[in-house]
Design an enzyme around this catalytic site. Structure first.
Site, short mmCIF file in Angstrom:
data_model
loop_
_atom_site.label_atom_id
_atom_site.label_comp_id
_atom_site.label_asym_id
_atom_site.label_seq_id
_atom_site.Cartn_x
_atom_site.Cartn_y
_atom_site.Cartn_z
N GLY A 47 0.13 -0.17 -25.96
CA GLY A 47 0.37 -1.39 -25.22
C GLY A 47 -0.56 -2.51 -25.74
O GLY A 47 -0.35 -3.03 -26.82
N SER A 114 -1.65 3.37 -31.47
CA SER A 114 -1.63 1.92 -31.34
C SER A 114 -2.83 1.48 -30.50
O SER A 114 -3.97 1.82 -30.84
CB SER A 114 -0.29 1.48 -30.74
OG SER A 114 -0.09 0.10 -30.88
N TRP A 115 -2.63 0.75 -29.41
CA TRP A 115 -3.75 0.44 -28.52
C TRP A 115 -4.45 1.72 -28.06
O TRP A 115 -5.67 1.74 -27.89
CB TRP A 115 -3.26 -0.36 -27.31
CG TRP A 115 -4.14 -0.23 -26.10
CD1 TRP A 115 -3.84 0.40 -24.92
CD2 TRP A 115 -5.47 -0.74 -25.95
NE1 TRP A 115 -4.90 0.33 -24.05
CE2 TRP A 115 -5.93 -0.38 -24.66
CE3 TRP A 115 -6.34 -1.44 -26.80
CZ2 TRP A 115 -7.19 -0.70 -24.19
CZ3 TRP A 115 -7.60 -1.77 -26.32
CH2 TRP A 115 -8.01 -1.40 -25.04
N ASP A 269 4.14 -0.45 -41.17
CA ASP A 269 3.84 -0.79 -39.78
C ASP A 269 3.58 -2.29 -39.68
O ASP A 269 2.64 -2.81 -40.26
CB ASP A 269 2.61 0.00 -39.33
CG ASP A 269 2.31 -0.12 -37.85
OD1 ASP A 269 2.70 -1.13 -37.24
OD2 ASP A 269 1.68 0.81 -37.31
N HIS A 297 5.92 1.44 -37.18
CA HIS A 297 4.90 1.67 -36.15
C HIS A 297 5.25 2.77 -35.16
O HIS A 297 4.36 3.46 -34.66
CB HIS A 297 4.67 0.36 -35.38
CG HIS A 297 3.58 0.43 -34.36
ND1 HIS A 297 2.26 0.55 -34.69
CD2 HIS A 297 3.62 0.41 -32.99
CE1 HIS A 297 1.52 0.59 -33.58
NE2 HIS A 297 2.33 0.51 -32.53
#
Length: 320
Positions: A47, A114-115, A269, A297
């Protein structure tokens, strides 16, 4: 890179739901499935703002792992949905370790994409003695250069989604889309906030994979979830995810050199460009670095999924 193609495990429907009271405002949702006596692993979603999904249980062998999924503050099934007060990276790190303690887990494997890779590193740096290993995907370190890419430079490769994002705004607001969207998604009028949130989230979704993916039917869009996701994400981005002043690469090089680590990155990505994963692999030369040549990604692209499951399979042989 492994030659064998690994697939997700079958659906895991037998799980327990819990909530953790965090301070005077937040209730953190988390769930536990798999082997109650198995090797513990915690999944940290991306996120910021996304929340967890049932598919994410399937990266792990449920016969081997005790699988813990957490919806971060304001996200998914945590309450209040979309709440940004008392919601920082340090708060999330505290929540993760509080859940570990409640579950009476001494150490666990930490999996973040990711986050979630930022959060996994932040947690590992704060609680190194509680981490048996790291599996990190689509690396994001919340640096200004990475945020500048996502908030504008990516249009060099995805001009159509960028145009769609900006076209929603009045011409005099298009020079700084995130500030304009912040005003919209935090409006008290849901006729303003929800459509803006959906448009904001659609932008990220449209650049997630190497090849285009079909958009979700409008009937499947949950307005409240979309609004919460956009509010939490913009809140974090506007604060450089509360780690922008830290050099996570330098910290990891010093403090995490002994932590077994797998890094999985898509070559194409466009959300989290590969340079960041490569720099992390240089700071952590002991890590296994998997550059997936035909992926973007998304963790759901075949090569990414295979590399992640291969990593969880490898960690089964560790004494956790």
């Amino acid at each position: 890179m492994q030659n064998k193609i690994y697939n997700l495990y079958p659906e895991v429907n037998n799980f327990e739901k819990f909530t953790l009271k965090a301070g005077n405002l937040h209730e953190i949702y988390y769930e536990v499935c798999g082997n109650p006596k198995g090797s513990p692993v915690v999944f940290l979603h991306g996120g910021p703002g996304s929340g967890c999904s049932p598919t994410q249980r399937r990266f792990f062998d449920p016969a081997h792992y005790r699988i813990i999924l957490i919806d971060q503050r304001g996200c998914g099934r945590s309450k209040p949905q979309g709440e940004i007060e008392q919601n920082t990276t340090d708060d999330l790190v505290s929540d993760i370790d509080a859940i570990r303690a409640v579950l009476n887990i001494d150490k666990w494997l930490v999996f973040g994409g990711s986050w979630g890779s930022t959060l996994a590193l932040a947690y590992a740096l704060a609680h190194t003695n509680r981490v048996t290993g790291l599996i990190l995907r689509g690396i994001f370190l919340s640096r200004p250069s990475e945020l500048n890419w996502f908030l504008g430079q990516v249009q060099a490769f995805f001009p159509e989604p960028w145009e769609s994002l900006c076209a929603y705004l009045p011409p005099n607001k298009r020079h700084n889309p995130i500030e304009a969207y912040e005003q919209l998604v935090f409006s008290d009028d849901i006729k303003i906030s929800i459509p803006a949130a959906i448009r904001w989230n659609t932008f990220e979704s449209s650049i997630m994979s190497l090849l285009p993916r079909p958009a979700a039917p409008s009937s499947e869009i949950n307005d409240e979830v979309e609004l919460a996701r956009a509010r939490v994400q913009i809140h974090y981005i506007q604060s450089n995810c509360f780690v922008g002043q830290r050099d996570l690469l330098a910290e990891a090089k010093i403090k995490l050199a002994h932590i077994p680590t797998d890094i999985v990155q898509g070559r194409y990505d466009m959300v989290c460009p590969p340079i960041t994963a490569w720099e992390l692999s240089q700071a952590m030369p002991h890590a296994n670095f998997h550059m997936v040549e035909d992926a973007g990604h998304s963790a759901m692209e075949t090569g990414i999924t295979s590399a992640l499951v291969a990593a969880t399979e490898k960690f089964k042989s560790f004494n956790i």
